[in-house]
Motif scaffolding. Sequence first.
Motif, short mmCIF file in Angstrom:
data_model
loop_
_atom_site.label_atom_id
_atom_site.label_comp_id
_atom_site.label_asym_id
_atom_site.label_seq_id
_atom_site.Cartn_x
_atom_site.Cartn_y
_atom_site.Cartn_z
N MET A 4 0.82 -1.19 0.00
CA MET A 4 0.00 0.00 0.00
C MET A 4 0.87 1.26 0.00
O MET A 4 1.91 1.30 0.67
N PHE A 5 0.47 2.27 -0.74
CA PHE A 5 1.17 3.55 -0.73
C PHE A 5 0.74 4.34 0.51
O PHE A 5 -0.45 4.49 0.78
N GLU A 6 1.73 4.84 1.26
CA GLU A 6 1.44 5.64 2.46
C GLU A 6 1.84 7.09 2.22
O GLU A 6 2.93 7.37 1.72
N LYS A 7 0.95 8.00 2.57
CA LYS A 7 1.19 9.43 2.42
C LYS A 7 1.80 9.96 3.72
O LYS A 7 1.19 9.90 4.78
N ILE A 8 3.04 10.47 3.64
CA ILE A 8 3.74 10.98 4.82
C ILE A 8 3.49 12.47 4.94
O ILE A 8 3.73 13.23 4.00
N LEU A 9 3.03 12.90 6.12
CA LEU A 9 2.68 14.31 6.34
C LEU A 9 3.43 14.84 7.56
O LEU A 9 3.00 14.66 8.70
N PRO A 10 4.59 15.50 7.36
CA PRO A 10 5.31 16.09 8.49
C PRO A 10 4.48 17.19 9.15
O PRO A 10 3.60 17.79 8.53
N ARG A 11 4.78 17.46 10.41
CA ARG A 11 4.13 18.57 11.09
C ARG A 11 4.58 19.89 10.48
O ARG A 11 5.66 19.97 9.89
N PRO A 12 3.77 20.94 10.63
CA PRO A 12 4.12 22.22 10.00
C PRO A 12 5.46 22.80 10.44
O PRO A 12 6.08 23.57 9.70
N ASP A 13 5.93 22.45 11.64
CA ASP A 13 7.17 23.03 12.16
C ASP A 13 8.38 22.14 11.92
O ASP A 13 9.46 22.39 12.47
N CYS A 14 8.25 21.10 11.09
CA CYS A 14 9.35 20.18 10.85
C CYS A 14 9.45 19.84 9.36
O CYS A 14 8.43 19.79 8.67
N SER A 15 10.68 19.56 8.91
CA SER A 15 10.90 19.14 7.52
C SER A 15 10.73 17.64 7.35
O SER A 15 10.66 17.14 6.23
N TRP A 16 10.69 16.91 8.44
CA TRP A 16 10.59 15.46 8.42
C TRP A 16 9.59 15.03 9.49
O TRP A 16 9.16 15.84 10.31
N ARG A 17 9.22 13.77 9.48
CA ARG A 17 8.18 13.30 10.40
C ARG A 17 8.77 12.38 11.46
O ARG A 17 9.46 11.41 11.15
N PHE A 18 8.47 12.70 12.71
CA PHE A 18 8.84 11.85 13.84
C PHE A 18 7.56 11.38 14.51
O PHE A 18 6.62 12.16 14.70
N TRP A 19 7.54 10.10 14.89
CA TRP A 19 6.34 9.57 15.54
C TRP A 19 6.73 8.47 16.52
O TRP A 19 7.68 7.72 16.30
N LEU A 20 5.99 8.39 17.61
CA LEU A 20 6.13 7.30 18.57
C LEU A 20 4.78 6.61 18.70
O LEU A 20 3.77 7.23 19.04
N TYR A 21 4.77 5.31 18.39
CA TYR A 21 3.57 4.50 18.55
C TYR A 21 3.74 3.59 19.76
O TYR A 21 4.79 2.93 19.91
N GLU A 22 2.75 3.51 20.61
CA GLU A 22 2.75 2.58 21.74
C GLU A 22 1.51 1.72 21.62
O GLU A 22 0.38 2.20 21.78
N THR A 23 1.72 0.45 21.32
CA THR A 23 0.62 -0.46 21.03
C THR A 23 0.85 -1.80 21.72
O THR A 23 1.94 -2.09 22.23
#
Length: 288
Positions: A4-23
């Motif tokens: 599947m193609f995933e669309k990456i959307l960085p936050r407005p204040d960053c050039s790249w995307r950081f995320w923490l998932y806890e599952t």
Amino acid sequence: MKPMFEKILPRPDCSWRFWLYETDEVEFEWHHHPEYEIALILNSKGHRYVGDSVEAYDGADMALIGPDLPHSWCSQPVHSGGSVQTYVAQLPAPWLHSMMSQAPELEGLRALMQESERGILFSRSVTQKAARIFAALATASPLERFIGLLQILTLQAGDKNARTLASAGYTFTAQRDSYCERIDRVVGYIYENYCQPLRADELADLANMSTNHFHRFFKQRTEQTFTELVNQLRIGKACSLLINSDQPISAISDLCGFNNLSNFNRRFRYLKNMTPSQFRARLRQTKL
């Protein structure tokens, strides 16, 4: 199985995307995207899928995935308490390539990025060092996160025990489909109109879907709800207005599309860990 193609959307204040998932577990989601990705999995046991590589893992696991290389992790549920922690850094290729071409200090990353086309698995010692940096990034400012990212990339570039994952002959040609066009159309509309009232049924019509299908589709393709994206964009604009203008906070709330001041304050605190007035006061103190 087609990834599947995933669309990456960085936050407005960053050039790249950081995320923490806890599952409780990591579900298999075979996907690809044009960004580089650093994925660090903690407190987990299962299988890692990168290109044509399928390997079991147990404990801390960190890999660098090149652009449009299909990948996924799949873990067993955690039964001993706690949760699976998944740290993800997704770096737009044009942004990273531009930095490497303009800053000779980053030349040492070029070989790392080339090898990542097959996926790179890092040694346990480097993974543990990177895990400490990732943990600090969860509460860091955008600048601190960028510095931390460079530290992680430096560790990875110097890892003598790292190894590639997908075979040398593996190839995958990313092809855009109608779903890619739909998510691009919806995201583009949101970026152009996020300060205006937005309704899920309107966006669903834009994507030619039912409202329920649209909610599932947007979450699957972007890993966030459309409401979360809209709030991020609105709060980003609010921060810019708080920094660059003396307008009252109530006026900024209206300009950014919030229906009332209490909702604005609640959303701002959730994303920034402070109120708009505290944000503005802190900025003024730093200028003294």
